[in-house]
Design a protein around this motif. Structure first.
Motif, PDB file in Angstrom:
ATOM      1  N   ILE A  57     -32.357  68.250 140.605  1.00 30.98           N
ATOM      2  CA  ILE A  57     -32.331  69.479 140.644  1.00 30.98           C
ATOM      3  C   ILE A  57     -30.925  70.123 140.492  1.00 30.98           C
ATOM      4  CG2 ILE A  57     -32.351  71.546 142.664  1.00 30.98           C
ATOM      5  CD1 ILE A  57     -34.501  69.709 143.978  1.00 30.98           C
ATOM      6  N   ILE A  58     -30.891  70.992 139.613  1.00 30.76           N
ATOM      7  CA  ILE A  58     -29.232  71.771 139.120  1.00 30.76           C
ATOM      8  C   ILE A  58     -29.601  73.025 139.684  1.00 30.76           C
ATOM      9  CG2 ILE A  58     -27.782  72.473 137.351  1.00 30.76           C
ATOM     10  CD1 ILE A  58     -29.101  70.377 135.593  1.00 30.76           C
ATOM     11  N   ASP A  59     -28.437  73.200 140.769  1.00 28.53           N
ATOM     12  CA  ASP A  59     -28.443  74.492 141.598  1.00 28.53           C
ATOM     13  C   ASP A  59     -29.891  74.676 142.312  1.00 28.53           C
ATOM     14  OD1 ASP A  59     -25.868  74.766 141.035  1.00 28.53           O
ATOM     15  OD2 ASP A  59     -26.185  76.172 139.379  1.00 28.53           O
ATOM     16  N   ASP A  60     -30.611  75.634 141.838  1.00 28.45           N
ATOM     17  CA  ASP A  60     -32.033  75.699 142.391  1.00 28.45           C
ATOM     18  C   ASP A  60     -33.075  75.438 141.064  1.00 28.45           C
ATOM     19  OD1 ASP A  60     -31.393  76.569 144.851  1.00 28.45           O
ATOM     20  OD2 ASP A  60     -30.920  78.625 144.103  1.00 28.45           O
ATOM     21  N   ASP A  61     -32.827  75.054 140.327  1.00 29.09           N
ATOM     22  CA  ASP A  61     -33.593  74.732 139.114  1.00 29.09           C
ATOM     23  C   ASP A  61     -34.199  73.150 139.214  1.00 29.09           C
ATOM     24  OD1 ASP A  61     -33.157  77.387 138.161  1.00 29.09           O
ATOM     25  OD2 ASP A  61     -31.463  76.500 136.915  1.00 29.09           O
ATOM     26  N   VAL A  62     -35.420  73.001 139.173  1.00 25.10           N
ATOM     27  CA  VAL A  62     -35.929  71.614 139.304  1.00 25.10           C
ATOM     28  C   VAL A  62     -36.322  71.174 137.680  1.00 25.10           C
ATOM     29  CG1 VAL A  62     -37.768  70.149 140.266  1.00 25.10           C
ATOM     30  CG2 VAL A  62     -36.934  72.030 141.487  1.00 25.10           C
ATOM     31  N   TYR A  63     -36.030  70.134 137.513  1.00 29.54           N
ATOM     32  CA  TYR A  63     -36.346  69.286 136.203  1.00 29.54           C
ATOM     33  C   TYR A  63     -37.023  67.943 136.558  1.00 29.54           C
ATOM     34  CZ  TYR A  63     -33.163  72.915 134.296  1.00 29.54           C
ATOM     35  OH  TYR A  63     -32.654  73.998 134.006  1.00 29.54           O
ATOM     36  N   GLY A  64     -38.372  67.986 136.004  1.00 29.19           N
ATOM     37  CA  GLY A  64     -38.968  66.592 136.221  1.00 29.19           C
ATOM     38  C   GLY A  64     -39.668  65.921 134.875  1.00 29.19           C
ATOM     39  N   ASN A  65     -40.145  64.875 135.075  1.00 30.21           N
ATOM     40  CA  ASN A  65     -40.566  64.193 133.927  1.00 30.21           C
ATOM     41  C   ASN A  65     -39.490  63.864 132.833  1.00 30.21           C
ATOM     42  OD1 ASN A  65     -43.297  63.684 134.724  1.00 30.21           O
ATOM     43  ND2 ASN A  65     -43.878  65.773 134.149  1.00 30.21           N
ATOM     44  N   LEU A  66     -38.238  63.740 133.363  1.00 31.78           N
ATOM     45  CA  LEU A  66     -37.160  63.556 132.675  1.00 31.78           C
ATOM     46  C   LEU A  66     -36.998  62.445 131.627  1.00 31.78           C
ATOM     47  CD1 LEU A  66     -34.374  64.959 135.158  1.00 31.78           C
ATOM     48  CD2 LEU A  66     -35.231  66.140 133.008  1.00 31.78           C
ATOM     49  N   THR A  67     -36.486  62.620 130.632  1.00 34.74           N
ATOM     50  CA  THR A  67     -36.057  61.385 129.621  1.00 34.74           C
ATOM     51  C   THR A  67     -34.851  61.510 129.444  1.00 34.74           C
ATOM     52  OG1 THR A  67     -36.896  62.658 127.774  1.00 34.74           O
ATOM     53  CG2 THR A  67     -38.595  61.048 128.607  1.00 34.74           C
ATOM     54  N   PRO A  68     -34.005  60.317 129.259  1.00 37.51           N
ATOM     55  CA  PRO A  68     -32.486  60.646 128.846  1.00 37.51           C
ATOM     56  C   PRO A  68     -32.269  61.669 127.713  1.00 37.51           C
ATOM     57  CG  PRO A  68     -33.038  58.189 129.292  1.00 37.51           C
ATOM     58  CD  PRO A  68     -34.592  58.993 129.144  1.00 37.51           C
ATOM     59  N   ASP A  69     -33.141  61.753 126.696  1.00 38.69           N
ATOM     60  CA  ASP A  69     -32.709  62.509 125.591  1.00 38.69           C
ATOM     61  C   ASP A  69     -32.887  64.072 125.979  1.00 38.69           C
ATOM     62  OD1 ASP A  69     -35.498  62.298 125.825  1.00 38.69           O
ATOM     63  OD2 ASP A  69     -35.474  62.380 123.664  1.00 38.69           O
ATOM     64  N   GLN A  70     -33.323  64.244 127.187  1.00 34.49           N
ATOM     65  CA  GLN A  70     -33.528  65.781 127.515  1.00 34.49           C
ATOM     66  C   GLN A  70     -32.331  66.244 128.175  1.00 34.49           C
ATOM     67  OE1 GLN A  70     -37.113  65.010 130.044  1.00 34.49           O
ATOM     68  NE2 GLN A  70     -38.017  66.758 128.769  1.00 34.49           N
ATOM     69  N   ILE A  71     -31.413  65.263 128.720  1.00 31.26           N
ATOM     70  CA  ILE A  71     -30.047  65.615 129.467  1.00 31.26           C
ATOM     71  C   ILE A  71     -29.123  66.648 128.853  1.00 31.26           C
ATOM     72  CG2 ILE A  71     -28.228  64.567 130.980  1.00 31.26           C
ATOM     73  CD1 ILE A  71     -31.093  64.388 132.218  1.00 31.26           C
ATOM     74  N   PRO A  72     -28.698  66.237 127.521  1.00 32.35           N
ATOM     75  CA  PRO A  72     -27.707  67.163 126.923  1.00 32.35           C
ATOM     76  C   PRO A  72     -28.307  68.512 127.067  1.00 32.35           C
ATOM     77  CG  PRO A  72     -27.970  64.933 125.836  1.00 32.35           C
ATOM     78  CD  PRO A  72     -29.111  65.128 126.847  1.00 32.35           C
TER      79      PRO A  72
END
Ligand code: FES
Length: 79
Positions: A57-72
Motif C-alpha cells: 500500500i502506497i499512501d492509500d493506493d493498494v497494489y496486489g499480485n505484485l511482481t518485482p518488475d512492476q515495482i519501478p
C-alpha cells in the motif's frame, strides 16, 4: 509511505523478491525514511488482502499480485 505486507501468505507467493526490489529501488531498509523525506518503507503484518498477494500500500493506493518488475513503474507514479 509504503507499507509492505511481510506475513507468510504474501511471502510464499513472491513477497520476498518484491521486498528485495523495493529496498534496492529506494535504497532503504525496513522502517527507514529517505533523506529527502519522500519515502518511508514500512513493513506490516497481514493487510487482509492475501488473495491478491504480494501486496503493498502506497499512501492509500493498494497494489496486489505484485511482481518485482512492476515495482519501478509503480514507484515512478509518485515521482
Ligand atoms: S499475508 Fe499479505 S495481505 Fe495477508
Amino acid at each position: 509511505m509504503i507499507q509492505f505486507c511481510e506475513s507468510a501468505p504474501c511471502h510464499v507467493v513472491g513477497g520476498r523478491e518484491v521486498w528485495k526490489t523495493l529496498r534496492e529501488e529506494l535504497k532503504l531498509e525496513a522502517n527507514e525514511t529517505s533523506p529527502d523525506g519522500k519515502w518511508t518503507l514500512a513493513t506490516t503484518s497481514c493487510l487482509g488482502l492475501c488473495s491478491v498477494g504480494p501486496v503493498i500500500i502506497i499512501d492509500d493506493d493498494v497494489y496486489g499480485n505484485l511482481t518485482p518488475d512492476q515495482i519501478p513503474g509503480i514507484l515512478a507514479r509518485y515521482s
